[in-house]
Design a protein around this motif. Structure first.
Motif, PDB file in Angstrom:
ATOM      1  N   ARG A 195      46.759  37.970  47.166  1.00  0.00           N
ATOM      2  CA  ARG A 195      45.778  37.837  46.074  1.00  0.00           C
ATOM      3  C   ARG A 195      44.406  38.350  46.495  1.00  0.00           C
ATOM      4  N   ALA A 249      41.712  29.798  41.872  1.00  0.00           N
ATOM      5  CA  ALA A 249      42.555  30.772  42.590  1.00  0.00           C
ATOM      6  C   ALA A 249      42.246  32.181  42.097  1.00  0.00           C
ATOM      7  N   LYS A 250      42.059  32.322  40.790  1.00  0.00           N
ATOM      8  CA  LYS A 250      41.760  33.647  40.232  1.00  0.00           C
ATOM      9  C   LYS A 250      40.385  34.138  40.670  1.00  0.00           C
ATOM     10  N   TYR A 273      51.325  36.118  40.978  1.00  0.00           N
ATOM     11  CA  TYR A 273      51.446  35.685  39.584  1.00  0.00           C
ATOM     12  C   TYR A 273      50.201  36.080  38.775  1.00  0.00           C
ATOM     13  N   PHE A 326      39.131  22.859  46.079  1.00  0.00           N
ATOM     14  CA  PHE A 326      40.107  23.609  45.291  1.00  0.00           C
ATOM     15  C   PHE A 326      40.400  22.959  43.924  1.00  0.00           C
ATOM     16  N   ALA A 353      53.057  34.537  44.486  1.00  0.00           N
ATOM     17  CA  ALA A 353      51.683  34.692  44.963  1.00  0.00           C
ATOM     18  C   ALA A 353      50.942  35.759  44.157  1.00  0.00           C
ATOM     19  N   PRO A 405      42.409  24.260  39.320  1.00  0.00           N
ATOM     20  CA  PRO A 405      42.781  25.064  40.499  1.00  0.00           C
ATOM     21  C   PRO A 405      43.191  26.493  40.173  1.00  0.00           C
ATOM     22  N   HIS A 406      43.954  26.698  39.080  1.00  0.00           N
ATOM     23  CA  HIS A 406      44.438  28.066  38.843  1.00  0.00           C
ATOM     24  C   HIS A 406      43.286  29.019  38.528  1.00  0.00           C
TER      25      HIS A 406
END
Lengths: 337, 239
Positions: B153, B77-78, B105, B51, B103, B73-74
């Motif tokens: 997500r 996540a996307k 976002y 991650f 969550a 990480p962001h």
């Protein structure tokens, strides 16, 4: 000698406390997000004072306009916010990314503080005043509208500063609770790794927190210009002590408690010291024959004494006190009567 | 079946502390990969590395064929990776509603609202807790909220780090059932780090046994469970 201070002094004390509250709130915010104790925070607030002084000298020198109370905090806040972002992105973030400890980062803020202090002093010394002959040390108290409260003419900043603090706190609260970026900021404060996992750009949140902290400091500093006997950036060396005291009394765990801690410490310094001074000179000097000296200049003893008390008896500050339990006890005592 | 995530000769750790060594792992679409091993073997660090929460010294990580080794990480996540840490997997000081909003976002508001409605159908108990602070939920409820947060997500890959740790047996059973449901009904790919090796190996497709930061076994979960020697030495599974 009356024990309680008069209306004018009480209002100026409230204004001072509100300004310290705003500064403590901003200091707590950047501590919560980036874990950096910012010793340059009060001097960043002085950017606001300097901007206010320049605005008065160039624009508002003969108008006594209420507009100064709108433009001053906005312009001063914006300038201080820009400096806060620059300081974080250009100095503190690179240092943190290289693994510097909190001590290293704290020393860096001290270095920035002294450099900024010198820059502001230099600006005021070199900049020719257009309507104020000498900018450094200039007393701007006369450049504001006067208003009457309970039949007494008072400096309007004493009314404007608490209202500004209330408005800014309300706006800040709405930002934190009603906008997705504000909720992301609260989430990042609690758990940056998880916030990142949710797609939050944590680095951007940190940068915005420095901008907001700078804005709060600059806005407070702009209005504080009226409270000082003369606008001199060196005053920040004393103000920062009170601001840290406010943040520590608040507990350094919540921006709202940072505000409350700042207000409590600010009031203790001004009203508390004056009441103790009046008690001392009214009761103890004649009663015990103690030296007839004024205690009002020892206001930092109050704020730092409060810090020691809090660290000893409520290490998590006012935020860590179980207020619900205290209220229940008070109610039960009242009910028992 | 296509590969969802793949680690190639990955060396990673925290600062100068080298924790995992030359790890190779591949997870196919719709698979449950169970990661087991003794305490301190690098299981959690492996998930964090996937991650982007550790420092990768060498090697690379591919997600759906794309090199994501240097991505923060962001961004991961996307791309569709959800990571649920063992603790701190919800925002305790935020309300349940704010947790779900967090969550979402970055999603458009209308899409976010639709996703939250959808996920509340999967986890109906949350409907009655929306205004409560997340810290008021029980341990099991928190894990389910964390799962709900990951699901809004619509991730392709979910990575669970010891989701049953510290839970009462009934709550742990409910969490495990939800993990299986994620794969069976929603077709998600799952990496599941678990201390209770027997439980996870019975449910998983493949297994990765980590010992001292290295891969000691990568293959069928059932075969690992049946291997008495490995089970006895590293997993506390009695033969």
């Amino acid at each position: 000698m009356p024990i309680l201070p008069g209306l004018t002094y009480t209002l100026s004390s409230l204004a001072y406390a509100a300004a310290i509250g705003l500064l403590s709130m901003g200091l707590t915010l950047t501590y919560l997000t980036t874990k950096i104790p910012n010793f340059a925070h009060a001097t960043i607030g002085m950017i606001g004072s300097v901007v206010m002084l320049i605005l008065i000298d160039r624009i508002f020198y003969d108008s006594n306009s209420w507009l100064i109370f709108l433009l001053g905090p906005i312009a001063g806040g914006a300038a201080a916010a820009a400096f806060g972002v620059l300081m974080y992105r250009a100095i503190l973030k690179p240092l943190a990314d290289r693994g510097n400890s909190v001590i290293g980062l704290m020393i860096a803020t001290l270095a920035v503080d002294i450099i900024l202090l010198n820059i502001l002093t230099l600006i005021l010394n070199l900049m020719p005043g257009e309507h104020i002959p000498k900018l450094i040390g200039a007393n701007v108290v006369g450049f504001q509208p006067k208003i009457r409260v309970a039949g007494i003419v008072v400096d309007s900043y004493t009314i404007v500063l608490p209202i500004t603090a209330l408005v800014l706190t309300t706006l800040f609260h709405l930002f934190l609770t009603r906008t997705s970026f504000g909720v992301a900021m609260r989430a990042t404060i609690e758990n940056p790794d998880l916030a990142s996992a949710m797609g939050v750009n944590v680095s951007l949140v940190y940068t915005v927190s420095w901008a907001l902290s700078g804005f709060l400091a600059g806005a407070a500093g702009a209005l504080m210009a009226f409270a000082f006997k003369g606008v001199d950036p060196a005053v920040s060396a004393l103000v920062i002590v009170t601001v840290f005291a406010g943040s520590i009394v608040g507990g350094l765990t919540s921006v709202y408690w940072g505000l409350i801690g700042g207000i409590v410490v600010g009031l203790a310094e001004k009203l508390g010291t004056t009441i103790i001074n009046n008690l001392y000179r009214t009761l103890l000097v004649p009663g015990l024959g103690l030296p007839n000296i004024s205690l009002v200049n020892y206001e930092k003893v109050m704020s730092l004494g409060l810090v020691i008390m809090v660290l000893l008896y409520a290490p998590q500050g006012l935020a860590g006190v179980d207020w619900g339990r205290i209220l229940r006890k008070i109610k039960s005592v009242k009910g028992g009567r | 079946m296509s590969t969802v995530i793949k680690a190639e000769k990955v060396n990673a750790g925290y600062g100068r502390f080298h924790i995992i060594f030359d790890v190779d792992v591949e997870v196919k679409k719709g698979e449950i990969l169970v990661v087991v091993g003794p305490n301190g073997s690098g299981k959690s660090t492996l998930l964090k590395t996937m991650f982007g929460l550790t420092r990768i010294y060498s090697g690379r990580i591919l997600f759906e064929g794309r090199d994501i080794t240097r991505e923060p990480p962001h961004v991961r996540a996307k791309r569709g990776i959800a990571y649920l840490p063992q603790t701190g997997n919800i925002f305790a000081e935020l309300s349940v509603r704010e947790n779900l909003k967090m969550a979402c976002y970055g999603l458009e508001q209308s899409i976010a609202e639709e996703r939250i409605r959808e996920v509340l159908e999967f986890f109906p108990f949350l409907k009655y807790k929306l205004s409560n602070k997340a810290k008021t939920l029980s341990g099991g409820q928190r894990q389910l909220l964390a799962m709900a947060m990951a699901l809004v997500r619509r991730p392709k890959l979910l990575m669970f780090d010891e989701p049953t740790a510290g839970l009462a047996p009934k709550a742990a059973k409910e969490v495990v059932e939800k993990i299986l449901w994620l794969r069976e009904d929603l077709g998600k790919t799952i990496i599941w780090v678990e201390q209770n090796a027997k439980l996870a190996l019975e449910k998983g497709d493949n297994a990765l046994l980590m010992v001292s930061g290295r891969v000691a076994y990568h293959g069928s979960a059932r075969e690992l469970l049946a291997d008495r020697e490995l089970g006895r030495r590293y997993l506390g599974v009695k033969g």
